[in-house]
Design a protein around this motif. Structure first.
Motif, short mmCIF file in Angstrom:
data_model
loop_
_atom_site.label_atom_id
_atom_site.label_comp_id
_atom_site.label_asym_id
_atom_site.label_seq_id
_atom_site.Cartn_x
_atom_site.Cartn_y
_atom_site.Cartn_z
N VAL B 228 -0.55 -19.93 15.24
CA VAL B 228 0.48 -18.95 15.59
C VAL B 228 0.52 -18.83 17.11
O VAL B 228 -0.51 -18.56 17.74
N MET B 229 1.70 -19.04 17.69
CA MET B 229 1.84 -18.94 19.14
C MET B 229 2.57 -17.68 19.53
O MET B 229 3.52 -17.26 18.86
N TYR B 230 2.10 -17.05 20.62
CA TYR B 230 2.74 -15.84 21.10
C TYR B 230 2.63 -15.84 22.62
O TYR B 230 1.52 -15.92 23.16
N LEU B 231 3.76 -15.80 23.31
CA LEU B 231 3.81 -15.78 24.77
C LEU B 231 2.93 -16.88 25.40
O LEU B 231 2.15 -16.62 26.31
N GLY B 232 3.06 -18.08 24.88
CA GLY B 232 2.38 -19.21 25.50
C GLY B 232 0.93 -19.38 25.11
O GLY B 232 0.25 -20.26 25.64
#
Lengths: 594, 269
Positions: B228-232
């Motif tokens: 899961v990716m969030y803000l890089g």
């Protein structure tokens, strides 16, 4: 040098292009005049005419229609007709060669600059800017002065002067094509930059080059004539349209025909080329061909065989009755919406779900006569808003209803909001479109609406431009504009498709709250069963322009009746299902392939 | 066991920055901030994230379309920098990319045959006869009719165009495919068909997928592991089933809670 540059695209492409060009009467006239001039110029060596350079002092300045000299003679007694034909040939050769040279080098600079970007782009385009900064005629004179007068030098000068025009045009197109995905894809397929530039980008730029050439040839011929007129181009005794004009200038009052005749020739030549060039541009430019640049009518064309009852007693807020909408295609009408009927009450939400091309958006747009016409046409049916058939209303009455009683929310607010106005101004504009209020009051109302749709610090955000807001906030502005005049019905066409799931959830919540608080009727167009399940009371499933099934959301999702609905629902992966999903859908497609 | 298909360590990508002509510092965008991930052979790693989370930048770095600001990557054991210095062809043979918009990724002025010919000629170096045979096989593998090769991209629907784009990616005979939102632009029934095709090709050809999507359910249906990716940044990784059943990170929970579901029983309307 064959002067086929301008006519090449017509026979080269499919027959339809030729027919399109012929259908444009001005372009066809241009083609015939230019073709005739071209033919005569090519045939100059074989036509029975006197030598254009043979002087005959006793017979100088004869008027037109003289014995042996159809168009008279000039100040040295040379036959004007013969000089005209030979001069036209030289003007054409120089003009077309100059265009070809300018197109070659200009396009090359534009392609390389647009594809390489960065330092290469800056250096090349600053060079082009430098060329542009000189007045063109001055630059041409300077070049000819440096190289010495003569036709060939004039040709170089004109070509050089016109390089910026091609370079800038082509660079712009190249930049936009370079960023397309197929260019990246070609790189990943192993192509080198040079190969991409000439085999992937160039074919897509070529129509623009051809269009630019066809519209500049006339201009180039004019410039050649201008330089020759000044004595910098063709040198005596060579005949050239510009030098004929220049030499006849001294006898303008005693023998006006000597200058008027080449003048008319230049006019006819340049005019026919420009008309033809415009025609070619219209044929080659896909936007013009598709009619996308035509201005649509303000209301969809309505051609109903029978007029249904103008009013409906005891009707809910929105009733759509056996609606048919199609697109005129030549003589026939291709149906896009077929026999669609549904009802929507106050505070209710109806979802229209379907795959792309199922006619759901056309249905939504038909309700307020917003399908672009031509080619859209409503062929049958009725749309009752508050019991009144809106398709029977006069045009200005229908337009007055838009935004007032029925408002739309579209998919991508970035394309529907004006990029150059602050958002509050745009909401205020929607308020003022239907209410006679002062600007200040409208602005105040806009701020209230922004708060209603959940934009924090509305006063601060009021002066923001659309690009300064996030996608979710922009969609909130779109909803605020729809709410501006307290409509009864909101038609939301894929309102959350462009948004992230977390933002989508909040926008759907907002729509739900507004519906409950204000008793709005909501017509939600979507392709997403998840959205329907979350928001809609009832759902209508569309396929090929028809509603195949309609009913309570819960019961349709639980027990779909129609095969299409079953299949559609089966294809939606559920969170938590994991790899079982693919095993579950596999049989569905194995059946159909057999 | 052999080395992983892709190994990323502390990968960083920053756009902008530097100084402009007049010495003002330009603003920086940190698209990817220190990502470490591995993709095993034969595995499908799903990458989930919202717009702006840096997932497409990550994918473009993997195939060599962007240069990482710092950090290291190895593709099938070969360091990224070594591949980069030997040009795009080295990348193309090792790893291929499938774009989100299938129609935009096919040159409108070339036939499908021409499009498929390029990787076969430049990356595989096959002669004419072998290319012709291989093109037929590819079209067959993605379940398209044989006359596909003579036609132009605009003659196909979105789902068909995506099959062709997959065929092009397969043509290079790379063992790793980066799929950037490959089904997002498609209708649900077509989406299911393309997912089935991808699964079948992976199993038959032993491919490794890096599958990027914003749609949790789609990712779950095809992936073995999910990041899961969030803000890089990668906030959570784990086996697909575990991650969606018992999310650890707050953002993953928020993402799962927001996903629209078909079941309406939870909240009465």
């Amino acid at each position: 040098m064959t002067p086929s540059v301008t006519t090449q695209p017509s026979p080269n492409r499919r027959r339809s292009n030729w027919q399109l060009l012929m259908a444009n009467r001005l372009a066809a006239a241009g083609l015939f005049i230019f073709g005739f001039i071209l033919l005569v110029a090519i045939l100059a060596p074989v036509l029975p005419m006197p030598d254009p350079n043979m002087t005959d002092q006793p017979n100088r300045l004869l008027p037109p229609l003289s014995q042996g000299h159809l168009l008279g003679t000039d100040h040295l007694g040379r036959d004007i007709l013969s000089r005209l034909v030979w001069g036209t040939q030289i003007s054409l050769i120089v003009g077309i060669s100059a265009t070809a040279l300018a197109a070659l080098f200009g396009s090359l600079i534009g392609l390389v600059a647009g594809y390489a970007r960065g330092v290469t782009d800056s250096v090349l385009m600053r060079f082009v800017d430098m060329l542009m900064a000189f007045p063109y005629i001055l630059l041409a004179i300077a070049i000819v002065a440096a190289l010495g007068p003569g036709l060939l030098n004039a040709l170089y000068a004109i070509a050089l002067v016109n390089i910026p025009f091609f370079a800038r045009n082509i660079r712009g197109v190249t930049v936009s094509i370079r960023n397309r995905e197929f260019v990246d894809a070609a790189r990943l397929s192993g192509k080198s930059h040079a190969s991409i530039l000439f085999t992937e980008v160039l074919p897509n730029v070529l129509p623009v080059i051809v269009i630019t050439m066809s519209t500049t040839v006339g201009w180039m011929i004019l410039e050649t004539a201008g330089l020759s007129f000044l004595g910098l181009g063709a040198q005596p005794p060579t005949a050239d349209l510009g030098s004929m004009l220049g030499q006849a200038r001294a006898q303008l009052f005693t023998a006006p025909h000597a200058s008027i005749i080449p003048g008319i020739m230049i006019f006819a030549l340049v005019m026919s080329i420009n008309l033809l060039g415009d025609g070619i541009r219209d044929v080659l430019d896909p936007r013009l061909r598709s009619g996308a640049l035509d201005r649509p009518l303000s209301v969809t064309h309505i051609a109903r065989q029978t007029t249904p009852a103008a009013t409906l007693a005891d009707a809910p807020v929105l009733v759509v009755d056996h609606l048919f909408t199609g697109f005129a295609n030549g003589g026939a009408v291709t149906p896009a919406v077929r026999d669609v009927s549904f009802r929507l009450g106050k505070g209710e939400c109806l979802g229209i779900i379907g795959e792309s091309g199922s006619g759901k958006s056309v249905t939504a747009l038909s309700l307020m006569g917003l399908v672009a016409s031509p080619p859209g046409v409503i062929t049958s049916g009725a749309v009752y808003i508050g019991g009144q058939d809106v398709l029977s209303l006069r045009e200005h009455e229908l337009i007055a209803l838009r935004g007032a009683r029925v408002a739309y929310v579209f998919q991508d607010p970035l394309t529907t909001l004006h990029p150059l106005f602050p958002v509050a101004t745009q909401i205020a504009e929607a308020v003022m479109a239907h209410n006679q209020v002062s600007k200040r009051a409208a602005h105040q109302r806009a701020l209230e609406l922004m708060e209603t749709v959940g934009i924090r610090d509305a006063a601060d955000r009021a002066s923001a431009y659309p690009h300064e807001l996030s996608g979710g906030q922009r969609q909130r502005i779109g909803i605020a504009m729809a709410l501006a005049n307290d409509p009864d019905v909101i038609i939301a066409d894929e309102p959350t498709t462009a948004l992230d799931v977390t933002v989508q959830a909040r926008i759907l919540e907002l729509l739900q709250d507004l519906r409950r608080e204000r008793g709005l009727a909501l017509l939600l167009i979507t392709h997403d069963f998840g959205v329907v399940a979350q928001v809609c009371d009832r759902v209508a499933v569309m396929k090929n322009g028809e509603i195949v099934e309609q009913g309570e959301t819960a019961s349709i999702l639980r027990a779909p009746q129609h095969d299409y609905t079953k299949r559609l629902i089966a294809c939606v992966p559920e969170l938590g299902e994991g790899h079982a999903f693919l095993d579950r859908v596999r049989p569905l497609f194995e059946e159909t392939r057999l | 066991m052999s080395q992983p298909a892709v190994d990323m360590q502390n990968l960083v990508k920053t756009f902008g920055g530097g100084r402009s002509l007049f010495g003002r510092a330009a603003s920086e965008v940190h698209a990817v901030r220190g990502i470490s991930l591995t993709l095993q052979r034969g595995e499908t790693l799903g990458i989930v994230g919202e717009s702006g989370s840096g997932k497409s930048t990550l994918a473009r770095m993997l195939v060599g379309l962007e240069h990482p600001t710092s950090g290291s990557m190895a593709i099938e054991g070969k360091p990224w920098s070594e591949l980069a210095s030997s040009g795009t062809r080295a990348f193309g043979r090792a790893i291929q990319y499938v774009f989100q918009d299938p129609v935009a990724s096919l040159n409108p002025r070339k036939t499908i045959g021409d499009i498929l010919d390029v990787p076969l000629r430049l990356l595989c170096g096959y002669d004419r006869d072998r290319r012709a045979r291989r093109k037929q096989e590819l079209v067959d593998a993605v379940q398209m009719p044989l006359d596909t090769l003579e036609r132009y991209p605009h003659e196909f629907s979105g789902g068909q165009a995506q099959r062709i784009a997959i065929a092009r990616a397969l043509a290079a005979e790379a063992r790793i495919l980066v799929l950037d939102e490959p089904v997002s632009a498609l209708d649900v029934s077509v989406q299911a068909q393309v997912l089935l095709l991808l699964q079948q090709l992976r199993d038959e050809l032993g491919l490794s997928y890096l599958f990027i999507s914003h749609d949790l359910a789609v990712v779950e249906s095809i992936s073995d592991r999910v990041a899961v990716m969030y803000l890089g940044e990668v906030v959570e990784t784990g086996p697909a089933a575990r991650l969606f059943a018992a999310p650890q990170h707050d953002y993953t929970r928020a993402l799962i809670a927001s996903a629209p579901r078909l079941t309406v029983s939870d909240s009465p309307p």
